[in-house]
Write a protein that holds these residues in place. Structure first.
Motif, PDB file in Angstrom:
ATOM      1  N   PRO A 100      -1.068  -5.496  -3.963  1.00  0.00           N
ATOM      2  CA  PRO A 100      -0.258  -4.979  -2.854  1.00  0.00           C
ATOM      3  C   PRO A 100       1.059  -4.391  -3.334  1.00  0.00           C
ATOM      4  O   PRO A 100       1.479  -3.325  -2.867  1.00  0.00           O
ATOM      5  N   THR A 101       1.700  -5.070  -4.276  1.00  0.00           N
ATOM      6  CA  THR A 101       3.002  -4.597  -4.729  1.00  0.00           C
ATOM      7  C   THR A 101       2.892  -3.169  -5.263  1.00  0.00           C
ATOM      8  O   THR A 101       3.697  -2.298  -4.917  1.00  0.00           O
ATOM      9  N   ILE A 102       1.873  -2.924  -6.090  1.00  0.00           N
ATOM     10  CA  ILE A 102       1.769  -1.605  -6.710  1.00  0.00           C
ATOM     11  C   ILE A 102       1.221  -0.573  -5.737  1.00  0.00           C
ATOM     12  O   ILE A 102       1.674   0.568  -5.698  1.00  0.00           O
ATOM     13  N   VAL A 103       0.273  -1.005  -4.892  1.00  0.00           N
ATOM     14  CA  VAL A 103      -0.275  -0.042  -3.926  1.00  0.00           C
ATOM     15  C   VAL A 103       0.801   0.422  -2.944  1.00  0.00           C
ATOM     16  O   VAL A 103       0.907   1.612  -2.650  1.00  0.00           O
ATOM     17  N   VAL A 104       1.621  -0.515  -2.483  1.00  0.00           N
ATOM     18  CA  VAL A 104       2.696  -0.114  -1.576  1.00  0.00           C
ATOM     19  C   VAL A 104       3.587   0.916  -2.252  1.00  0.00           C
ATOM     20  O   VAL A 104       3.951   1.943  -1.667  1.00  0.00           O
ATOM     21  N   ALA A 161       0.276  -5.925  11.937  1.00  0.00           N
ATOM     22  CA  ALA A 161       0.774  -4.728  11.266  1.00  0.00           C
ATOM     23  C   ALA A 161       1.633  -5.081  10.070  1.00  0.00           C
ATOM     24  O   ALA A 161       1.667  -4.372   9.072  1.00  0.00           O
ATOM     25  N   ARG A 162       2.332  -6.204  10.167  1.00  0.00           N
ATOM     26  CA  ARG A 162       3.241  -6.567   9.091  1.00  0.00           C
ATOM     27  C   ARG A 162       2.517  -6.919   7.798  1.00  0.00           C
ATOM     28  O   ARG A 162       3.084  -6.897   6.740  1.00  0.00           O
ATOM     29  N   SER A 163       1.257  -7.327   7.930  1.00  0.00           N
ATOM     30  CA  SER A 163       0.565  -7.655   6.692  1.00  0.00           C
ATOM     31  C   SER A 163      -0.287  -6.489   6.203  1.00  0.00           C
ATOM     32  O   SER A 163      -0.933  -6.577   5.180  1.00  0.00           O
ATOM     33  N   ASN A 164      -0.229  -5.371   6.934  1.00  0.00           N
ATOM     34  CA  ASN A 164      -0.945  -4.176   6.492  1.00  0.00           C
ATOM     35  C   ASN A 164      -0.072  -3.432   5.491  1.00  0.00           C
ATOM     36  O   ASN A 164       0.850  -2.724   5.854  1.00  0.00           O
ATOM     37  N   TYR A 165      -0.383  -3.602   4.219  1.00  0.00           N
ATOM     38  CA  TYR A 165       0.588  -3.094   3.272  1.00  0.00           C
ATOM     39  C   TYR A 165       0.590  -1.592   3.127  1.00  0.00           C
ATOM     40  O   TYR A 165       1.556  -1.011   2.676  1.00  0.00           O
ATOM     41  N   ASN A 253       2.136 -11.291  -2.553  1.00  0.00           N
ATOM     42  CA  ASN A 253       2.624 -10.221  -3.424  1.00  0.00           C
ATOM     43  C   ASN A 253       3.798 -10.828  -4.179  1.00  0.00           C
ATOM     44  O   ASN A 253       4.177 -11.974  -3.929  1.00  0.00           O
ATOM     45  N   TRP A 254       4.380 -10.057  -5.090  1.00  0.00           N
ATOM     46  CA  TRP A 254       5.431 -10.655  -5.918  1.00  0.00           C
ATOM     47  C   TRP A 254       6.650 -11.049  -5.100  1.00  0.00           C
ATOM     48  O   TRP A 254       7.358 -12.002  -5.425  1.00  0.00           O
ATOM     49  N   GLY A 255       6.879 -10.308  -4.009  1.00  0.00           N
ATOM     50  CA  GLY A 255       8.013 -10.641  -3.153  1.00  0.00           C
ATOM     51  C   GLY A 255       7.806 -11.954  -2.415  1.00  0.00           C
ATOM     52  O   GLY A 255       8.708 -12.782  -2.321  1.00  0.00           O
TER      53      GLY A 255
END
Ligand SMILES: Nc1ncnc2c1ncn2[C@@H]1O[C@H](COP(=O)(O)OP(=O)(O)OP(=O)(O)O)[C@@H](O)[C@H]1O
Ligand SMILES: [Mg+2]
Lengths: 335, 363, 324
Positions: A100-104, A161-165, A253-255
């Protein structure tokens, strides 16, 4: 800046224009990046993390959310990066969280770059009232602090929606395009008056054709740099949003790893293996992107290229240091 | 070694002085065997090779040559202002410094940074081609005068101001404009400011690298006339670089012509104009319309200047030279004095063995 | 002058956009987040508060969007930002307590970081190609470390382990806040580590920007002329630096936004009682009035800082000054 420092990149249409290949776009070569150690190292880091983003979830040894282990284990054979105070495997969280981190970052980077190209090039090429309007819009978006705005927007989003990265990435892009647009506009303005663009105009080529065939290819170096920059910004922003807990904290994710570490007082409890790995990964991705950007900067602005030849050679023949301004070296009898 | 080469080895300043240049005239700047390279090692470009130039007190010495012939490299190298990857590969640059003992000369190539700083601008100043780039864009021009005077004199703030005003009016700009920034001045005014700056400390040597190339002909003319007037008034020696030979003929006392990094001819201005001795000079003279008088046929020189990375063997000019001999491709002709004429040329046609073509033999 | 007016215009427009976005977001978002929240707080707070809340977010009242907008503006002019549900206090009074901490922390660290970074960048640009270039990879790495992560590491090493700095908070809990020396000293002591975090995290940007600009500027003719004039080295560097610093200042608005965002998260790490800490409270409790108030306050602070930077730019670049 993964997180939040931008290099105050000099806004330098002059120097950039100087470094622009003044060739007709049909002959534009592939971006010949200086093959310095820096660039290769940056490239290496990026490739490694891209691979991690793809395979991460498959190679993770455990379910990252399973609270099945002894809490607070130091890194060891069973858990390479230890366990959290909640009894989860840190390595699995790190691996699963990479994607997720990189895709975002990628989603936001692509959207923001497209936006800034369309807006910047249109403003620069068409000029007049269009330019005024679009420049004003960029300036407004540049002045609004991005992270607080994103926090407000995201906190109104429904949980799903908030978890839709991908969605989050798109929203981040909304706050990340303005800088690139400004730089690209300035560059387009200077390109517009180059001979080969002028020539196409005179022979009556269509405006959009000129923009896409003659102008955009010449913006390639700056576009690439702008893309890396937004990538960096987006990853940093996404992690920050996760860290403050606005986006779904149940997805890894890393965050969110840093969020849970902070929420459980891991720093005070000396559980360094919980928060150091994700932080370090973010920093590494940021470093890789910044190193790649160096290469592009040097491509754009030749003065930044280490003219180290003389310096190295002079050291070899033991002639003190590198030449200083106003003290041209004299190398009598060395020819 | 031919006789020609031996002549070249002797420093040109002393020895038998020609009548036009009495030997007792004080030498203020003397470069001998100056070589300047770009880069080091086997791939270095030799931009200036074995150049000799002598500048006398109060004299205007013109340095001419096509673009890329190494004129700027020569003066920047000699003054140690050349940027990376430029290096001075040998020679001597002697400057008569007023700060040292009387008659003592300082070798700029051996000087320390500190010594250089002391003589810079007070003994030798320089005007660049583009005055817009040479003036600091964010400070008023008055500050530039002030900085120079502060670094090199003990004048009070008031005295410095008065001096700056005087200098500015000397070049025909109202003193009130000291508060202006470079972008508020016209191109000609900027160049005048640069000249006033160059004269601020009344140096003995002023170097001007194509100071008027960017200006229109009328402004160029005005500035040059002013410059001659100032020279007569202040008595500085001027090393004036341009690729416009016709301009030099009016302005200069002596002219040196450069080609591919070498000085190929040096002669008093009038003599050079009347009777060029090097085929390249002849070609150059035909490339520019003279400022005055009838316009002769502008034939120019066929071909283009050589690339420094691939200078032709022998005389670098031979591929373009209508008089080239078979020997010219093999051997480098060195600068040598023409018998009793007070001028020097680097060309085998004047070696004495052959009859000189009629265009190069006018007396 | 015109330049400044134009900038001022941009900032006013930005402020208007921020305010309007604040107004529209809760009204346009799918899923009626505000209604859900009202359902949750019903019965826990007084009906007046619920009513004020409904008016602020336009829920349940059948008013046109325009009259809601007018109401919204009139509330703003009275500095009435609503009532914070989680803290049971008016948002404006909550902010009044937090803002000084944040402005102090960010203000001091921004100034220190800019000045220090510019000086270091100037020197690195001037001495390019020497051993000093070794600073660059370090700066690149630092630039990539998230502020809050860096703060966490510093907290762990220097506060928890080495005990050189106090751990959390903005002052010693044993003291009564007030203008007396022991309290001020305590504030200074507690502020050090957060400030160091922000300075080190943000300094790399200034260093790199200034260094690259110096390298470019030193290549200009007027710097060579300064050398040819025999000016002292200090003066030559000043000639170049004076020009090279201009882009840093004109890029201030970009850097400022990022720096403020980063610093807010640093407050979380150190439990610093500023706006960042408040932001966390607001997010965790979905305290929309508080969230909106924070957003507006941050935006206005950043815009004011930008205006200051523009003034500085105007003072430093005569080309813009006169042409305007
Ligand atoms: N930095 C550099 N690196 C390599 N070669 C250079 C560099 N600068 C100049 N040269 C080469 O050195 C030669 C001499 O350049 P120079 O600037 O001295 O010419 P010039 O006679 O002053 O020409 P112009 O009349 O155009 O000013 C040119 O062929 C140029 O290509
Ligand atoms: Mg030149």
């Amino acid at each position: 800046m993964s997180s939040l420092t931008a290099p105050p990149t000099p806004e330098l249409p002059g120097a950039m224009a100087a470094g622009l290949p003044a060739v007709r776009p049909r002959r534009v070569r592939a971006l010949a990046l200086p093959r310095s150690g820096k660039v290769l190292f940056g490239l290496g880091i990026m490739v490694a993390f891209l691979i991690l983003a793809v395979i991460g979830p498959y190679v993770a040894p455990y379910n990252p959310s399973a609270t099945a282990f002894t809490p607070g284990l130091h890194p060891g054979a069973a858990h390479w990066l230890g366990t959290t105070l909640l009894g989860q495997d840190v390595l699995s969280q790190l691996l699963v969280g990479a994607r997720p981190t990189i895709v975002v970052g990628l989603v936001a980077g692509v959207i923001a770059t497209v936006l800034s190209t369309v807006i910047g090039v249109t403003a620069g090429y068409i000029g007049g009232a269009t330019d005024e309007g679009l420049s004003l819009a960029s300036n407004v978006f540049l002045a609004i602090p991005g992270l607080p705005l994103l926090i407000v927007i995201d906190s109104y989003l429904p949980q799903g929606a908030r978890s839709n990265y991908v969605l989050i990435g798109a929203v981040i892009a909304l706050t990340g395009w303005a800088w690139g647009a400004r730089v690209l506009r300035a560059l387009t303005l200077s390109l517009r008056n180059r001979d080969f663009v002028e020539a196409s105009r005179i022979i009556g080529e269509k405006r959009w054709r000129i923009i896409f065939v003659e102008v955009v290819p010449n913006l390639f170096a700056v576009l690439a740099s702008s893309f890396l920059f937004t990538l960096l910004y987006s990853i940093g922003t996404y992690v920050a949003l996760a860290y403050i807990g606005v986006i779904d904290t149940a997805r890894w994710n890393w965050g969110t790893m840093l969020f849970w570490a902070q929420a459980n007082n891991a720093p005070i409890a000396n559980q360094w293996w919980w928060f150091v790995p994700p932080g370090l990964c973010i920093a590494l991705v940021g470093t890789g992107l910044a190193l790649l950007n160096f290469g592009i900067d040097e491509f754009i602005n030749p003065r930044l290229r280490a003219a180290g030849v003389t310096g190295r050679y002079m050291r070899k023949v033991k002639l003190s240091n590198r030449p200083r301004l106003g003290l041209t070296p004299v190398i009598e009898g060395f020819r | 070694m031919s006789g020609l080469e031996q002549v070249a080895a002797a420093p040109s300043a002393n020895g038998t002085g020609p009548p036009a240049r009495p030997a007792d005239r004080e030498v203020v700047l003397e470069m001998s065997h100056l070589s300047v390279d770009y880069g080091l090692g086997p791939t270095a470009l030799h931009a200036v090779v074995d150049a000799n130039l002598t500048l006398h007190k109060g004299e205007v010495l013109g340095l001419a040559g096509e673009s890329g012939s190494g004129k700027s490299t020569l003066v920047y190298g000699a003054t140690r202002l050349l940027r990376e990857p430029g290096v001075v590969a040998g020679g001597e640059v002697l400057l008569a410094s007023r700060s040292g003992a009387a008659g003592a000369r300082m070798d700029l190539l051996k000087a320390s940074e500190r010594q250089l700083r002391a003589i810079r601008w007070s003994d030798i100043s320089i005007v660049l081609q583009s005055a817009l780039n040479a003036l600091n864009p964010v400070v008023p021009i008055g500050k530039e005068f002030d900085d120079i005077l502060r670094a090199h004199s003990r004048l009070s703030r008031k005295e410095r101001r008065a001096k700056a005003e005087k200098l500015l009016s000397m070049v025909g700009i109202p003193p009130a404009r000291l508060g202006d920034h470079p972008h508020e001045l016209s191109g000609g005014q900027r160049q005048r400011v640069m000249i006033a700056l160059a004269l601020a400390l009344e140096p003995q040597v002023v170097i001007m690298d194509e100071p008027t190339t960017a200006l229109d002909v009328v402004t160029q003319r005005e500035i040059l006339e002013e410059l001659v007037g100032l020279r007569d008034e202040l008595g500085f020696a001027l090393l004036f670089i341009t690729h416009d030979l016709s301009l030099l003929i009016e302005l200069a006392d002596e002219i040196a012509v450069m080609y591919a990094g070498r000085i190929v001819e040096r002669a008093p201005a009038a003599a050079l104009y009347r009777a060029p001795r090097h085929p390249y000079t002849l070609g150059l003279l035909h490339s520019f319309p003279p400022l005055h008088g009838e316009v002769g046929p502008m034939t120019g020189i066929p071909g283009s200047p050589p690339d420094l990375a691939a200078v032709p063997s022998g005389c670098a000019f031979h591929p373009r030279c209508p008089y080239a001999l078979e020997r010219c491709a093999r051997q480098v002709p060195l600068l040598g004095e023409l018998e009793g004429s007070g001028r020097e040329v680097a060309c085998f046609l004047h070696g004495g063995e052959l009859s000189v073509p009629v265009e190069l033999a006018v007396s | 002058m015109t330049t400044l007016l134009r900038r001022l215009g941009v900032y006013l427009l930005t402020a208007w956009v921020a305010i309007t976005v604040n107004f529209l977001l809760p009204r346009l978002m799918p899923g009626n987040p505000v209604e859900i929240l009202i359902g949750k707080i019903q019965g826990r707070v007084t009906p007046q508060i619920v009513h004020a809340f409904e008016r602020q977010f336009g829920v349940g009242l059948h008013q046109s969007l325009w009259s809601q907008y007018v109401h919204y503006w009139s509330q703003l002019f009275h500095l009435n930002l609503g009532f914070s549900i989680s803290l049971s206090a008016p948002v404006s009074s909550v902010l009044k307590q937090s803002v000084p901490w944040t402005v102090g922390l960010i203000g001091v660290s921004t100034v220190v970081s800019f000045i220090l970074g510019t000086i270091i960048g100037t020197y690195l640009g001037w001495r390019r190609g020497t051993v000093f270039d070794a600073v660059l990879p370090v700066a690149t790495f630092l630039q990539a470390v998230p502020y809050f992560f860096f703060g966490t590491v510093l907290l762990l090493v220097f506060a928890s382990h080495l005990r050189w700095f106090p751990e959390l908070g903005a002052y010693s809990q044993s003291l009564n806040p007030g203008w007396h020396w022991s309290f001020v000293a305590s504030v200074l002591r507690y502020g050090q580590l957060p400030a160091i975090t922000v300075v080190i995290s943000s300094i790399a940007g200034w260093i790199m920007g200034m260094r690259n600009m110096m390298v470019t500027t030193v290549g200009e003719d007027f710097v060579l002329m300064a050398v040819a004039k025999g000016l002292p080295k200090r003066k030559v560097i000043a000639y170049a630096a004076r020009n090279a610093v201009l882009p840093s200042i004109s890029n201030f608005s970009l850097a400022m936004g990022l720096l403020v965002s980063g610093a807010l998260l640093v407050e979380l790490v150190f439990n610093y009682p500023g706006v960042g800490d408040l932001l966390l409270t607001a997010v965790q409790n979905e305290d929309y009035p508080l969230l909106q108030g924070i957003f507006l306050v941050i935006t206005f602070t950043v815009l004011s800082a930008n205006l200051l930077a523009d003034l500085a730019y105007l003072a430093l670049d005569p080309r813009i000054r006169r042409q305007a």
